[in-house]
Design an enzyme around this catalytic site. Structure first.
Site, PDB file in Angstrom:
ATOM      1  N   PHE A 149      -1.112 -12.939  -2.735  1.00 35.54           N
ATOM      2  CA  PHE A 149      -1.693 -14.177  -3.583  1.00 35.54           C
ATOM      3  C   PHE A 149      -3.127 -14.299  -3.800  1.00 35.54           C
ATOM      4  CE2 PHE A 149      -1.990 -16.058   0.255  1.00 35.54           C
ATOM      5  CZ  PHE A 149      -2.767 -17.101   0.126  1.00 35.54           C
ATOM      6  N   LYS A 173       3.610  -4.674  -8.916  1.00 33.68           N
ATOM      7  CA  LYS A 173       4.379  -5.955  -8.371  1.00 33.68           C
ATOM      8  C   LYS A 173       3.341  -6.937  -7.620  1.00 33.68           C
ATOM      9  CE  LYS A 173       6.188  -7.773  -5.220  1.00 33.68           C
ATOM     10  NZ  LYS A 173       5.870  -9.523  -5.105  1.00 33.68           N
ATOM     11  N   GLU A 176       4.543 -13.118  -5.976  1.00 34.30           N
ATOM     12  CA  GLU A 176       5.201 -14.065  -6.843  1.00 34.30           C
ATOM     13  C   GLU A 176       4.746 -15.489  -6.602  1.00 34.30           C
ATOM     14  OE1 GLU A 176       5.656 -12.436  -4.082  1.00 34.30           O
ATOM     15  OE2 GLU A 176       7.521 -13.169  -3.092  1.00 34.30           O
ATOM     16  N   ARG A 177       3.585 -15.910  -6.123  1.00 39.25           N
ATOM     17  CA  ARG A 177       2.906 -16.984  -5.764  1.00 39.25           C
ATOM     18  C   ARG A 177       1.834 -17.247  -7.025  1.00 39.25           C
ATOM     19  NH1 ARG A 177       1.767 -17.531   0.682  1.00 39.25           N
ATOM     20  NH2 ARG A 177       2.136 -15.312   0.587  1.00 39.25           N
ATOM     21  N   SER A 226      -0.157  -9.028   4.306  1.00 34.43           N
ATOM     22  CA  SER A 226      -0.168  -9.324   5.513  1.00 34.43           C
ATOM     23  C   SER A 226       0.126  -8.050   6.369  1.00 34.43           C
ATOM     24  CB  SER A 226       0.864 -10.515   5.901  1.00 34.43           C
ATOM     25  OG  SER A 226       2.169  -9.973   5.707  1.00 34.43           O
ATOM     26  N   CYS A 281      -9.072 -12.115   2.861  1.00 34.33           N
ATOM     27  CA  CYS A 281      -9.142 -11.036   4.066  1.00 34.33           C
ATOM     28  C   CYS A 281     -10.395 -10.750   4.702  1.00 34.33           C
ATOM     29  CB  CYS A 281      -8.467  -9.786   3.621  1.00 34.33           C
ATOM     30  SG  CYS A 281      -9.492  -8.830   2.624  1.00 34.33           S
ATOM     31  N   GLU A 383      -4.102 -14.153  12.712  1.00 34.86           N
ATOM     32  CA  GLU A 383      -4.836 -14.542  11.439  1.00 34.86           C
ATOM     33  C   GLU A 383      -4.115 -16.049  11.068  1.00 34.86           C
ATOM     34  OE1 GLU A 383      -3.817 -12.401   7.698  1.00 34.86           O
ATOM     35  OE2 GLU A 383      -5.928 -12.351   7.287  1.00 34.86           O
TER      36      GLU A 383
HETATM   37  P1  NAD Z   1       2.187 -11.225   2.010  1.00 34.34           P
HETATM   38  O1  NAD Z   1       2.152 -10.091   2.735  1.00 34.34           O
HETATM   39  O2  NAD Z   1       3.003 -12.200   2.378  1.00 34.34           O
HETATM   40  O3  NAD Z   1       2.730 -10.418   0.679  1.00 34.34           O
HETATM   41  C1  NAD Z   1       2.003  -9.484   0.059  1.00 34.34           C
HETATM   42  C2  NAD Z   1       2.857  -8.716  -0.984  1.00 34.34           C
HETATM   43  O4  NAD Z   1       4.058  -8.383  -0.192  1.00 34.34           O
HETATM   44  C3  NAD Z   1       3.328  -9.833  -1.990  1.00 34.34           C
HETATM   45  O5  NAD Z   1       3.426  -8.775  -3.196  1.00 34.34           O
HETATM   46  C4  NAD Z   1       4.897 -10.095  -1.548  1.00 34.34           C
HETATM   47  O6  NAD Z   1       5.670 -10.439  -2.606  1.00 34.34           O
HETATM   48  C5  NAD Z   1       5.314  -8.894  -0.709  1.00 34.34           C
HETATM   49  N1  NAD Z   1       6.049  -9.212   0.574  1.00 34.34           N
HETATM   50  C6  NAD Z   1       6.179 -10.456   1.105  1.00 34.34           C
HETATM   51  N2  NAD Z   1       7.000 -10.386   2.019  1.00 34.34           N
HETATM   52  C7  NAD Z   1       7.834  -9.077   1.920  1.00 34.34           C
HETATM   53  C8  NAD Z   1       8.616  -8.356   2.639  1.00 34.34           C
HETATM   54  N3  NAD Z   1       9.268  -9.214   3.712  1.00 34.34           N
HETATM   55  N4  NAD Z   1       9.203  -7.102   2.305  1.00 34.34           N
HETATM   56  C9  NAD Z   1       8.515  -6.750   1.120  1.00 34.34           C
HETATM   57  N5  NAD Z   1       7.582  -7.235   0.512  1.00 34.34           N
HETATM   58  C10 NAD Z   1       7.099  -8.457   0.941  1.00 34.34           C
HETATM   59  O7  NAD Z   1       0.702 -11.502   1.917  1.00 34.34           O
HETATM   60  P2  NAD Z   1       0.010 -12.746   1.133  1.00 34.34           P
HETATM   61  O8  NAD Z   1       0.487 -13.880   1.794  1.00 34.34           O
HETATM   62  O9  NAD Z   1       0.487 -12.530  -0.227  1.00 34.34           O
HETATM   63  O10 NAD Z   1      -1.487 -12.331   1.172  1.00 34.34           O
HETATM   64  C11 NAD Z   1      -2.276 -12.651   2.277  1.00 34.34           C
HETATM   65  C12 NAD Z   1      -2.483 -11.450   3.497  1.00 34.34           C
HETATM   66  O11 NAD Z   1      -2.999 -10.453   3.011  1.00 34.34           O
HETATM   67  C13 NAD Z   1      -3.491 -12.183   4.451  1.00 34.34           C
HETATM   68  O12 NAD Z   1      -2.926 -11.300   5.777  1.00 34.34           O
HETATM   69  C14 NAD Z   1      -4.684 -11.190   4.125  1.00 34.34           C
HETATM   70  O13 NAD Z   1      -5.338 -10.752   5.057  1.00 34.34           O
HETATM   71  C15 NAD Z   1      -3.936  -9.981   3.416  1.00 34.34           C
HETATM   72  N6  NAD Z   1      -4.847  -9.218   2.430  1.00 34.34           N
HETATM   73  C16 NAD Z   1      -5.750  -8.225   2.959  1.00 34.34           C
HETATM   74  C17 NAD Z   1      -6.578  -7.646   2.210  1.00 34.34           C
HETATM   75  C18 NAD Z   1      -7.265  -6.212   2.614  1.00 34.34           C
HETATM   76  O14 NAD Z   1      -7.745  -5.639   1.739  1.00 34.34           O
HETATM   77  N7  NAD Z   1      -7.238  -5.764   3.995  1.00 34.34           N
HETATM   78  C19 NAD Z   1      -7.028  -8.231   1.112  1.00 34.34           C
HETATM   79  C20 NAD Z   1      -6.200  -9.427   0.489  1.00 34.34           C
HETATM   80  C21 NAD Z   1      -5.561  -9.826   1.452  1.00 34.34           C
END
Ligand code: NAD
Length: 498
Positions: A149, A173, A176-177, A226, A281, A383
């Site tokens: 998101f 994909k 969704e937020r 994450s 991140c 985090e």
């Molecule tokens: P998230 O892991 O909740 O979601 C990321 C994606 O995974 C979304 O598209 C979501 O729909 C999907 N997803 C969520 N739960 C899932 C599950 N149980 N099974 C399969 N898919 C699932 O992350 P977020 O809250 O959207 O974003 C924040 C996180 O992203 C933080 O941890 C941040 O550090 C990380 N981030 C990392 C980088 C990097 O390059 N390392 C860059 C930006 C953000």
């Protein structure tokens, strides 16, 4: 209310699963939109559409593919205000910060405009008698990106631009937020001249992600989110034989050396820790002053700055940062403040009481600052992803370096110092993927690569830059011989060039 379906085969299509999710407007807590959540058969339909369109796109010469990217750049520039507004309303970050989100994505589209050069192969004439060797880079086919998101423009662009420019068809994909910007980008790509079916946006949750991971026709998956989900996606995608690069969470330290310009260091800390409400991140979430005197002087300057942070609605261009993304995330971040207090950290600035006049239902949190945090505490290890900065006091440079090196995450890190020796040693020995020397958020530019170490990243290749071309193409090497006049008969030993 806005309704987001999917974007498949060059047009908007309604979801058929019957499942939807609310998309909130964090600045006032209202529901801005509803988004369809795809069932596996909807994902499969998108993949089949993409697979049908991809061969012709792969055969389109690279200059023409580059031109689509150039047109796309023009359209993003033309619609910048609109994109920034959607982004700020769905994510919560301020409009100027939303423009930065778009800009860092645009830079990767600019990089992808160089695709004719970037996919050039190698050639050796006369590698043996009558033998020439050449290599070429060919697209993989259908590839997918799953994005978080917190950068609704930048990260989808990081994924889609190199993938598509290389000649692949792409399934996005998005989170969704915040699906509004990705959906708009897909429309703009079509307007830029991209053939239908090459970029598809399928909205959804875990069901859609699992459908990607199990689809036999998807060749590669790029994920950002994450760490637990990054690890899950990596494991499941590679188990079905796909290429995968999965980027996860972070806990980025800033080491402040005794010789640092403290005013500069405090400016850097304030922006890098609290910008975008800490939902980056590459946000700095741990400050590590070296020596008691440095720590005391740093705190003296830092505390009034955290207290003076200007929190505002996403549309307030004067605000330092806006609301968090959802009420659930706000509650999670606040719960870490309780955890920190229970663990014995000293809460020097408590932002929990902050109320935003006129936006009482928005998801706001004032800046929070913990001192005397130790490496055993959960607020240090985990985090938080909010406007919360922890100060861990280190006695020596070695102790500070060791903190960075033993933390499970290794995304970004910074050191503030005027000592070239210390900076050089730090850059050489820190176990972190992206390092800033007097630079608080060292996100590499588009023509370098982006990626963390340790549990911030799963897979071998980084995002954007030359690695993205390697990730989205496979190399074929051709050895050719035109043996005019050479008659050497059958050979039963492994061929060598003599
Ligand atoms: P998230 O892991 O909740 O979601 C990321 C994606 O995974 C979304 O598209 C979501 O729909 C999907 N997803 C969520 N739960 C899932 C599950 N149980 N099974 C399969 N898919 C699932 O992350 P977020 O809250 O959207 O974003 C924040 C996180 O992203 C933080 O941890 C941040 O550090 C990380 N981030 C990392 C980088 C990097 O390059 N390392 C860059 C930006 C953000």
């Amino acid at each position: 209310m806005i309704h987001y379906g999917h974007f498949i085969g060059g047009k908007h299509v309604k979801g058929t699963s019957g499942k939807t999710a609310d998309v909130f407007q964090p600045m006032d807590g209202t529901i801005r939109a509803e988004v369809d959540l795809a069932a596996p058969d909807e994902m499969r339909n998108a993949v089949l559409n993409a697979a049908k369109a991809q061969p012709a796109w792969a055969k389109t010469n690279p200059q023409r593919r580059a031109r689509v990217m150039m047109n796309f750049l023009g359209l993003i520039a033309k619609h910048n205000d609109e994109l920034a507004e959607i982004l700020a309303r769905e994510h919560g970050k301020t409009i100027p910060d939303a423009r930065g989100d778009i800009q860092r994505g645009v830079e990767v589209v600019e990089f992808a405009c160089g695709i004719p050069h970037l996919t050039k192969g190698e050639y050796t004439e006369g590698a043996g008698p009558g033998i020439d060797i050449y290599s070429m880079r060919q697209p993989l086919g259908v590839v997918a990106g799953i994005t978080p998101f917190n950068f609704p423009a930048m990260i989808p662009l990081w994924k889609m631009a190199p993938a598509i420019a290389c000649g692949n068809a792409f399934i996005l994909k998005p989170s969704e937020r915040a699906p509004g910007v990705p959906m708009r980008l897909a429309e703009l790509m079509i307007e830029a001249g991209l053939p239908a079916g090459i970029l598809n946006v399928v909205n959804g949750d875990k069901v859609a992600v699992d459908a990607i991971l199990d689809d036999p026709d998807i060749q590669a998956v790029g994920f950002v989110g994450s760490t637990p989900i990054a690890e899950y996606v990596y494991t499941r995608a590679t188990a079905t034989g796909k290429r995968a690069q999965c980027f996860g969470g972070a806990k980025n330290h800033m080491v402040v050396m005794p010789d640092a310009d403290l005013d500069q260091a405090v400016d850097a800390l304030i922006g890098a820790s609290f910008g975008s409400a800490g939902e980056r991140c590459m946000a700095i979430s741990v400050a590590v002053p070296v020596g008691e005197n440095t720590a005391n002087e740093l705190m003296k300057r830092l505390v009034p700055r955290v207290e003076a942070l200007k929190i505002g609605a996403s549309t307030d261009v004067q605000a330092d940062y806006g609301p968090l993304v959802t009420k659930a995330h706000l509650d999670k971040v606040k719960s870490y403040i309780d955890i920190g207090l229970e663990e014995g950290a000293k809460l020097v600035v408590d932002g929990r009481g902050f109320k935003m006049q006129g936006y009482e239902n928005g998801y706001y949190l004032g800046g929070c600052l913990f001192d005397n945090v130790t490496k055993e505490m959960r607020i240090y290890k985990e985090e938080i992803f909010g406007p919360v900065l922890s100060v861990v006091r280190a006695k020596t440079y070695e102790e500070a370096l060791n903190l960075c090196n033993t933390h499970e995450y290794g995304n970004g890190v910074a050191i503030y110092t005027r000592d070239g020796d210390a900076a050089r040693d730090f850059a050489a020995n820190v176990q972190v993927g992206m390092v800033g020397i007097n630079v608080p958020i060292p996100v590499p530019l588009a023509y370098y690569t982006f990626g963390g170490w340790k549990r911030s990243s799963f897979g071998d290749l980084n995002q954007h830059g030359p690695d993205s071309i390697r990730f989205y193409t496979k190399t074929k090497t051709v050895t050719s011989r035109w043996p005019t006049g050479i008659k050497d008969g059958a050979s039963f030993v492994i061929p060598t060039m003599g």
